[in-house]
Scaffold this motif. Sequence first.
Motif, PDB file in Angstrom:
ATOM      1  N   LEU A 108       8.766  12.194  12.539  1.00 12.96           N
ATOM      2  CA  LEU A 108       9.048  12.480  11.136  1.00 12.96           C
ATOM      3  C   LEU A 108       9.306  11.191  10.351  1.00 12.96           C
ATOM      4  CD1 LEU A 108       9.339  15.064   9.412  1.00 12.96           C
ATOM      5  CD2 LEU A 108      11.790  14.882   9.760  1.00 12.96           C
ATOM      6  N   MET A 109      10.013  10.231  10.956  1.00 18.95           N
ATOM      7  CA  MET A 109      10.320   8.976  10.285  1.00 18.95           C
ATOM      8  C   MET A 109       9.052   8.152  10.026  1.00 18.95           C
ATOM      9  SD  MET A 109      12.487   6.951   8.939  1.00 18.95           S
ATOM     10  CE  MET A 109      14.126   7.293   9.467  1.00 18.95           C
ATOM     11  N   ILE A 110       8.065   8.296  10.886  1.00 19.39           N
ATOM     12  CA  ILE A 110       6.825   7.543  10.706  1.00 19.39           C
ATOM     13  C   ILE A 110       5.899   8.240   9.712  1.00 19.39           C
ATOM     14  CG2 ILE A 110       4.723   6.777  11.882  1.00 19.39           C
ATOM     15  CD1 ILE A 110       6.502   6.351  14.370  1.00 19.39           C
ATOM     16  N   THR A 111       5.733   9.535   9.860  1.00 15.70           N
ATOM     17  CA  THR A 111       4.711  10.234   9.078  1.00 15.70           C
ATOM     18  C   THR A 111       5.154  10.623   7.671  1.00 15.70           C
ATOM     19  OG1 THR A 111       5.368  12.342  10.056  1.00 15.70           O
ATOM     20  CG2 THR A 111       3.557  11.155  11.109  1.00 15.70           C
ATOM     21  N   LEU A 112       6.374  11.070   7.509  1.00 15.35           N
ATOM     22  CA  LEU A 112       6.803  11.579   6.209  1.00 15.35           C
ATOM     23  C   LEU A 112       6.807  10.511   5.109  1.00 15.35           C
ATOM     24  CD1 LEU A 112       7.727  14.199   4.796  1.00 15.35           C
ATOM     25  CD2 LEU A 112      10.058  13.423   5.191  1.00 15.35           C
ATOM     26  N   PRO A 113       7.435   9.354   5.292  1.00 17.58           N
ATOM     27  CA  PRO A 113       7.414   8.363   4.210  1.00 17.58           C
ATOM     28  C   PRO A 113       6.009   7.845   3.886  1.00 17.58           C
ATOM     29  CG  PRO A 113       9.149   7.839   5.747  1.00 17.58           C
ATOM     30  CD  PRO A 113       8.337   8.932   6.375  1.00 17.58           C
ATOM     31  N   ILE A 114       5.196   7.623   4.922  1.00 17.75           N
ATOM     32  CA  ILE A 114       3.843   7.131   4.679  1.00 17.75           C
ATOM     33  C   ILE A 114       3.014   8.198   3.968  1.00 17.75           C
ATOM     34  CG2 ILE A 114       1.709   6.379   5.795  1.00 17.75           C
ATOM     35  CD1 ILE A 114       3.485   5.078   7.945  1.00 17.75           C
ATOM     36  N   GLY A 115       3.116   9.432   4.435  1.00 20.23           N
ATOM     37  CA  GLY A 115       2.378  10.518   3.795  1.00 20.23           C
ATOM     38  C   GLY A 115       2.807  10.747   2.359  1.00 20.23           C
ATOM     39  N   LEU A 116       4.123  10.739   2.132  1.00 19.25           N
ATOM     40  CA  LEU A 116       4.605  10.933   0.764  1.00 19.25           C
ATOM     41  C   LEU A 116       4.232   9.769  -0.140  1.00 19.25           C
ATOM     42  CD1 LEU A 116       8.130  12.544   1.185  1.00 19.25           C
ATOM     43  CD2 LEU A 116       6.080  13.555   0.210  1.00 19.25           C
ATOM     44  N   TYR A 117       4.197   8.570   0.408  1.00 16.13           N
ATOM     45  CA  TYR A 117       3.807   7.406  -0.394  1.00 16.13           C
ATOM     46  C   TYR A 117       2.396   7.590  -0.946  1.00 16.13           C
ATOM     47  CZ  TYR A 117       2.363   2.717  -1.667  1.00 16.13           C
ATOM     48  OH  TYR A 117       1.874   1.642  -2.348  1.00 16.13           O
ATOM     49  N   PHE A 118       1.449   7.848  -0.045  1.00 14.64           N
ATOM     50  CA  PHE A 118       0.066   7.953  -0.488  1.00 14.64           C
ATOM     51  C   PHE A 118      -0.188   9.219  -1.304  1.00 14.64           C
ATOM     52  CE2 PHE A 118      -0.512   4.935   3.048  1.00 14.64           C
ATOM     53  CZ  PHE A 118      -1.115   3.907   2.326  1.00 14.64           C
ATOM     54  N   ALA A 119       0.447  10.314  -0.927  1.00  8.98           N
ATOM     55  CA  ALA A 119       0.254  11.555  -1.673  1.00  8.98           C
ATOM     56  C   ALA A 119       0.838  11.447  -3.081  1.00  8.98           C
ATOM     57  CB  ALA A 119       0.885  12.721  -0.927  1.00  8.98           C
ATOM     58  N   SER A 120       2.047  10.904  -3.188  1.00  9.24           N
ATOM     59  CA  SER A 120       2.657  10.806  -4.518  1.00  9.24           C
ATOM     60  C   SER A 120       1.934   9.776  -5.378  1.00  9.24           C
ATOM     61  CB  SER A 120       4.144  10.459  -4.409  1.00  9.24           C
ATOM     62  OG  SER A 120       4.322   9.180  -3.851  1.00  9.24           O
ATOM     63  N   LYS A 121       1.450   8.697  -4.778  1.00  7.57           N
ATOM     64  CA  LYS A 121       0.709   7.694  -5.541  1.00  7.57           C
ATOM     65  C   LYS A 121      -0.575   8.286  -6.095  1.00  7.57           C
ATOM     66  CE  LYS A 121      -1.659   3.285  -5.168  1.00  7.57           C
ATOM     67  NZ  LYS A 121      -2.730   3.789  -5.996  1.00  7.57           N
TER      68      LYS A 121
END
Length: 108
Positions: free
Chosen positions: A43-56
């Motif tokens: 979760l620590m690896i995937t959630l921030p990276i996924g949210l970064y690209f999705a929100s951008k």
Amino acid sequence: MQNYDKTAFNLSNLFLYLSSLHSFRNDGSLVSVLKTLLFFTVLMITLPIGLYFASKSFLFEASLGFSSNDSYFYAAIVAVLAVHVVLALFVYVAWNEGSPQWREGKQD
């Protein structure tokens, strides 16, 4: 001067450490702890990276119409907030893990 195989020495120390953990906990709780740790690691690896690209891409550039430079900045804020949320959840779960067993065995 003696040559030590440092890998074997470290693995033997790791084995001793894990066996001492085994003596304090049963197999079920150790597996549960490892599953919890693995879950929060993923979760620590995937959630921030996924949210970064999705929100951008979807939130800041497509929906709100921010420029590319502004969307980088705000997406990074979203990712940092996601890291803090995951850490807070991990601390909460780790703090409460095993609590009922400890309270049941406690005699005041």
